[in-house]
Every structure is written in structure tokens, then in C-alpha cells.
Design an enzyme around this catalytic site. Structure first.
Site, PDB file in Angstrom:
ATOM      1  N   LYS A   1      10.674  -1.840  -3.611  1.00  0.00           N
ATOM      2  CA  LYS A   1      10.716  -3.020  -3.308  1.00  0.00           C
ATOM      3  C   LYS A   1      11.722  -3.656  -3.344  1.00  0.00           C
ATOM      4  CE  LYS A   1       6.199  -4.110  -0.947  1.00  0.00           C
ATOM      5  NZ  LYS A   1       5.021  -4.751  -1.105  1.00  0.00           N
TER       6      LYS A   1
ATOM      7  N   LYS B   1       6.651   6.811   3.100  1.00  0.00           N
ATOM      8  CA  LYS B   1       5.343   6.293   3.613  1.00  0.00           C
ATOM      9  C   LYS B   1       5.071   5.503   4.631  1.00  0.00           C
ATOM     10  CE  LYS B   1       3.610   3.162   1.063  1.00  0.00           C
ATOM     11  NZ  LYS B   1       3.016   1.695  -0.017  1.00  0.00           N
TER      12      LYS B   1
ATOM     13  N   LYS C   1       4.156  -0.689   6.679  1.00  0.00           N
ATOM     14  CA  LYS C   1       3.952  -2.418   7.128  1.00  0.00           C
ATOM     15  C   LYS C   1       6.029  -2.690   7.410  1.00  0.00           C
ATOM     16  CE  LYS C   1      -0.214  -4.711   5.652  1.00  0.00           C
ATOM     17  NZ  LYS C   1      -0.353  -5.175   4.597  1.00  0.00           N
TER      18      LYS C   1
HETATM   19  P1  TYM Z   1      -1.304  -2.542   0.815  1.00  0.00           P
HETATM   20  O1  TYM Z   1      -1.758  -4.592   2.130  1.00  0.00           O
HETATM   21  O2  TYM Z   1      -0.047  -2.419   0.521  1.00  0.00           O
HETATM   22  O3  TYM Z   1      -2.217  -1.828   1.478  1.00  0.00           O
HETATM   23  C1  TYM Z   1      -3.381  -1.882   1.529  1.00  0.00           C
HETATM   24  C2  TYM Z   1      -4.284  -1.042   1.563  1.00  0.00           C
HETATM   25  O4  TYM Z   1      -4.181   0.226   2.737  1.00  0.00           O
HETATM   26  C3  TYM Z   1      -4.008   0.800   1.416  1.00  0.00           C
HETATM   27  N1  TYM Z   1      -2.414   2.274   2.081  1.00  0.00           N
HETATM   28  C4  TYM Z   1      -1.644   3.155   2.630  1.00  0.00           C
HETATM   29  N2  TYM Z   1      -2.936   4.561   2.357  1.00  0.00           N
HETATM   30  C5  TYM Z   1      -2.611   5.820   2.560  1.00  0.00           C
HETATM   31  N3  TYM Z   1      -1.520   5.188   4.062  1.00  0.00           N
HETATM   32  C6  TYM Z   1      -0.416   4.892   4.253  1.00  0.00           C
HETATM   33  N4  TYM Z   1       0.883   4.934   4.363  1.00  0.00           N
HETATM   34  C7  TYM Z   1      -0.330   3.757   2.859  1.00  0.00           C
HETATM   35  N5  TYM Z   1      -0.324   2.841   3.103  1.00  0.00           N
HETATM   36  C8  TYM Z   1      -1.175   1.609   2.874  1.00  0.00           C
HETATM   37  C9  TYM Z   1      -2.778   1.122   0.383  1.00  0.00           C
HETATM   38  O5  TYM Z   1      -2.911   1.870  -0.671  1.00  0.00           O
HETATM   39  C10 TYM Z   1      -4.125   0.271   0.174  1.00  0.00           C
HETATM   40  O6  TYM Z   1      -5.178   1.009  -0.284  1.00  0.00           O
HETATM   41  N6  TYM Z   1      -1.323  -4.056  -3.683  1.00  0.00           N
HETATM   42  C11 TYM Z   1      -2.724  -3.788  -2.404  1.00  0.00           C
HETATM   43  C12 TYM Z   1      -3.345  -4.999  -2.284  1.00  0.00           C
HETATM   44  C13 TYM Z   1      -4.271  -5.247  -3.178  1.00  0.00           C
HETATM   45  C14 TYM Z   1      -5.156  -4.741  -3.757  1.00  0.00           C
HETATM   46  C15 TYM Z   1      -5.963  -5.521  -5.156  1.00  0.00           C
HETATM   47  C16 TYM Z   1      -6.226  -3.342  -3.786  1.00  0.00           C
HETATM   48  C17 TYM Z   1      -4.248  -6.625  -4.053  1.00  0.00           C
HETATM   49  N7  TYM Z   1      -5.274  -6.486  -5.237  1.00  0.00           N
HETATM   50  C18 TYM Z   1      -7.304  -5.059  -5.942  1.00  0.00           C
HETATM   51  C19 TYM Z   1      -7.251  -2.970  -4.318  1.00  0.00           C
HETATM   52  C20 TYM Z   1      -7.761  -3.951  -5.358  1.00  0.00           C
HETATM   53  C21 TYM Z   1      -1.685  -3.593  -1.395  1.00  0.00           C
HETATM   54  O7  TYM Z   1      -0.441  -4.015  -1.268  1.00  0.00           O
HETATM   55  O8  TYM Z   1      -2.639  -2.811  -0.445  1.00  0.00           O
END
Ligand code: TYM
Length: 336
Positions: free
Chosen positions: A115, A199, A202
Site C-alpha cells: 500500500k 488480486k 477495491k
Molecule cells: P478487507 O476489507 O480488505 O477485505 C475483507 C475480506 O475480504 C477478503 N478479500 C478477498 N478474498 C479473496 N479474494 C480477494 N480478491 C479478496 N479481497 C479481499 C479479505 O481477505 C477479507 O477477509 N484487515 C481486514 C479487515 C479486518 C479484519 C479484522 C479481518 C480488520 N480487522 C479482524 C478479520 C479479523 C481487511 O482489510 O479486509
């Protein structure tokens, strides 16, 4: 064997549109888990402010992500749904964990490097310690299982390290559990439709790189039509997908929605041209996503009801975190 009760925690950032990767990599697994376990599903709005943001858009995105959870089948009567900022335990525990985690551990986090790129000096401190807040999210509830996509594996591993160091440093064996990442299904890493090696995200500048949960049928069909592929017909055997990332990605998406293995999908489509397969894929994805988009629209028509759900979820979450935090304060030596 851990003495901790099984508890599932996961979260999603309210930044921009949720897409197929979020749905297949995370939400779909959350649905299955809520049948069996106590689950907490959080909208992590405090993570969303680690990069520049517009406050109005954040509030709207928080309600949209909540609506997406519920429209996908997360039942607020069964699972706890709330937004992170309503429960102060997250911020408090994150501070304590900032003093447990080591700079060297955070320096190894690949997501920050991706990032920040060459601009790490200009990034917020919050973006750097983001994974520490994530560890606090999980451990404030002593959660044991964390269903996420493949890209979050390293962060959950960091939460394990922090839990272990806290337990060791303060001589409180097994105070925090070692949370396990749950990364399952044929689509744990959904790739961009424009580049099979990146990947789906968003933050990709091109909207054609992803299918948003709210895209209509025509947009979905058009995005799949335009999706990058190679010139060969679909192969017979799954092993041949390894060298063909775009084909692998589309087959994985189909497999996930059809609830079949990739080989079973190839048995059906081997030898077919992409144009044929993409038509079938669009139909399947539209059939699965359009009811979700419709239900999201309905829910978003009553934002006060969404806020009530978040409020109630936050109360339930606070009740679980409160005794953990009381113990944490005592263990650390804070007078209260
Ligand atoms: P975030 O908001 O980027 O994504 C949310 C969830 O979607 C999954 N994901 C994907 N899975 C498969 N293929 C993709 N291209 C893809 N893009 C996103 C992510 O792996 C995630 O499960 N840090 C985390 C949010 C978070 C969190 C937590 C998760 C904050 N605290 C505690 C679990 C436990 C995040 O940015 O996810």
C-alpha cells in the site's frame, strides 16, 4: 487443546464497493460458520480512516457494508453485527498491543509495503500499525477462529504472535487464545479480471477489474465479456490451469458459485471457447448476486433500522469484551 470457547470474529473495511473477492473469500464462509458457532462480524470503520477519507462517504459505506452482510444472509439475530468505532475496547487494546508488538514484526507486513510503495514516510502511522488494531479486534473477544481471504493470513499470524508474547511477558499462560485463520473454498484469492496475477481489489483504478456486489446484470455480463483471457480453449485437467492464471481465476469463480470442484467445472466445459464459458459464468453470477443487490437496496431504504442493528450489536460486543478488558488492565498493572 485450547481452553477457550470457540468464537468466530471477522471484519471488512467500509471503503468503496464490496466485490466478488470479499464475497467469495470471506462472507460466504461466514454464513456457514454462523450455523455452528457464535460469530461476531464487524464493519471496521477505524481501519478505514488509516488512509484519507471523506466522513460522509465513510458513514454511507458503513451502512452499505452492514446491508451487504445482512443481504448475504448474516442474521443479526444469530450473529453480532456492529461497527468497530462503537466499541472502545478495540482502540484501548490496540494501544496495549502497540507496546507488545515489535517494530521488526510490523516491518515484515507485506500489505503495508504494497500500500505504501515508495511513499512509506508519507503514510499515516495508523496504516503502519493497522495489523495491531486487527489483532485487538480479534483478541478483545478472545476469538479463536478468523475466516478471511488469503491476503489476510499474515495479519492473523501477527495476531497469534502478539497473543503469545502478551501471555509470556505477563506470565498469564493461555490468557489469549492463538486465533486460527480459516481460509477455505475454491476462491480464497479472487484475481483481477484485467490481470490474472493481481488480486481483485477495491482500490484498483479500473472498475472493470472487479465485479461489485451491486453491479447490475448487464454490467456483470459486460465485465466478464471484457475479462482478459488467453487464446486457448478451456483445458481438460485442473493441473493445466496453473500456467493460465486468467482461466484459473474464472474457473475458480464458477466453481465457488456452483459449489463444485474446479475439475468438475472443467469436465463440463473442457474444449469450450472462453466466449461460451463466459456466458455461462455471467448467468450463474447474476443469478447468485442479483437477489443480494436487491435486498441491499431494500435495507438501505431504511438507514435508521441499519443503525439500530449496529447499535444493538455494539452493546452485545461490549458485553463480551468488558470482562476481557478488565482482566487485561489488571494484568498490565493499570489502577482502576
Ligand atoms: P478487507 O476489507 O480488505 O477485505 C475483507 C475480506 O475480504 C477478503 N478479500 C478477498 N478474498 C479473496 N479474494 C480477494 N480478491 C479478496 N479481497 C479481499 C479479505 O481477505 C477479507 O477477509 N484487515 C481486514 C479487515 C479486518 C479484519 C479484522 C479481518 C480488520 N480487522 C479482524 C478479520 C479479523 C481487511 O482489510 O479486509
Amino acid at each position: 487443546m485450547s481452553a477457550h470457547e470457540p468464537l468466530v470474529f471477522s471484519g471488512m473495511q467500509p471503503t468503496g464497493n464490496l466485490h466478488l473477492g470479499n464475497y467469495l473469500g470471506a462472507i460466504r464462509n461466514w454464513l456457514k460458520l454462523q450455523q455452528q458457532y457464535r460469530c461476531i462480524y464487524c464493519v471496521v470503520d477505524m481501519h478505514a480512516i488509516t488512509v484519507d477519507h471523506d466522513p460522509k462517504a465513510l458513514a454511507q459505506a458503513t451502512r452499505e457494508v452492514t446491508a451487504a452482510y445482512i443481504a448475504s444472509g448474516i442474521d443479526p439475530k444469530r450473529s453480532i453485527i456492529f461497527n468497530q468505532s462503537q466499541v472502545t475496547a478495540h482502540a484501548e487494546l490496540a494501544w496495549i498491543f502497540n507496546c507488545v508488538a515489535r517494530v521488526g514484526w510490523l516491518n515484515r507486513m507485506t500489505q503495508f509495503k504494497e500500500k505504501a510503495g515508495k511513499n512509506s514516510e508519507k503514510m499515516s502511522v495508523g496504516l503502519y500499525t493497522y495489523p495491531v488494531l486487527m489483532a485487538a479486534d480479534i483478541l478483545a473477544y478472545r476469538a479463536t477462529h478468523v475466516p478471511v481471504g488469503d491476503d489476510q493470513k499474515q495479519h492473523v499470524e501477527l495476531a497469534r504472535d502478539i497473543a503469545q508474547k502478551f501471555n509470556n511477558d505477563f506470565g498469564v499462560a493461555d490468557f489469549f487464545p492463538q486465533p486460527e485463520p480459516i481460509i477455505t473454498g475454491p476462491a480464497t484469492r479472487v484475481m483481477s479480471l484485467r490481470d490474472g496475477t493481481a488480486k481483485m481489489s477495491k482500490s484498483d483504478a479500473s472498475d472493470n477489474s472487479r465485479i461489485n456486489l451491486t453491479d447490475d446484470a448487464d454490467t456483470i455480463a459486460q465485465k466478464f465479456r471484457k475479462a482478459k483471457t488467453d487464446p486457448l480453449p478451456l483445458p481438460e485437467a485442473e493441473a493445466e490451469l496453473k500456467a493460465r492464471p486468467e482461466a484459473d481465476n474464472l474457473i475458480s469463480i464458477y466453481a465457488a458459485f456452483a459449489e463444485k470442484g474446479k475439475q468438475a467445472v472443467l469436465d463440463e466445459f473442457k474444449g469450450a471457447q472462453f466466449s461460451t464459458f463466459k456466458g455461462a459464468l455471467s448467468e450463474l453470477v447474476v443469478a447468485r448476486l442479483s437477489p443480494i443487490a436487491g435486498e441491499m437496496r431494500r435495507l438501505l431504504g431504511d438507514p435508521a433500522e441499519i443503525d439500530r442493528i449496529l447499535h444493538k450489536g455494539a452493546e452485545q460486543a461490549r458485553a463480551i469484551a468488558a470482562p476481557v478488558m478488565a482482566e487485561v488492565r489488571r494484568v498490565v498493572g493499570f489502577v482502576s
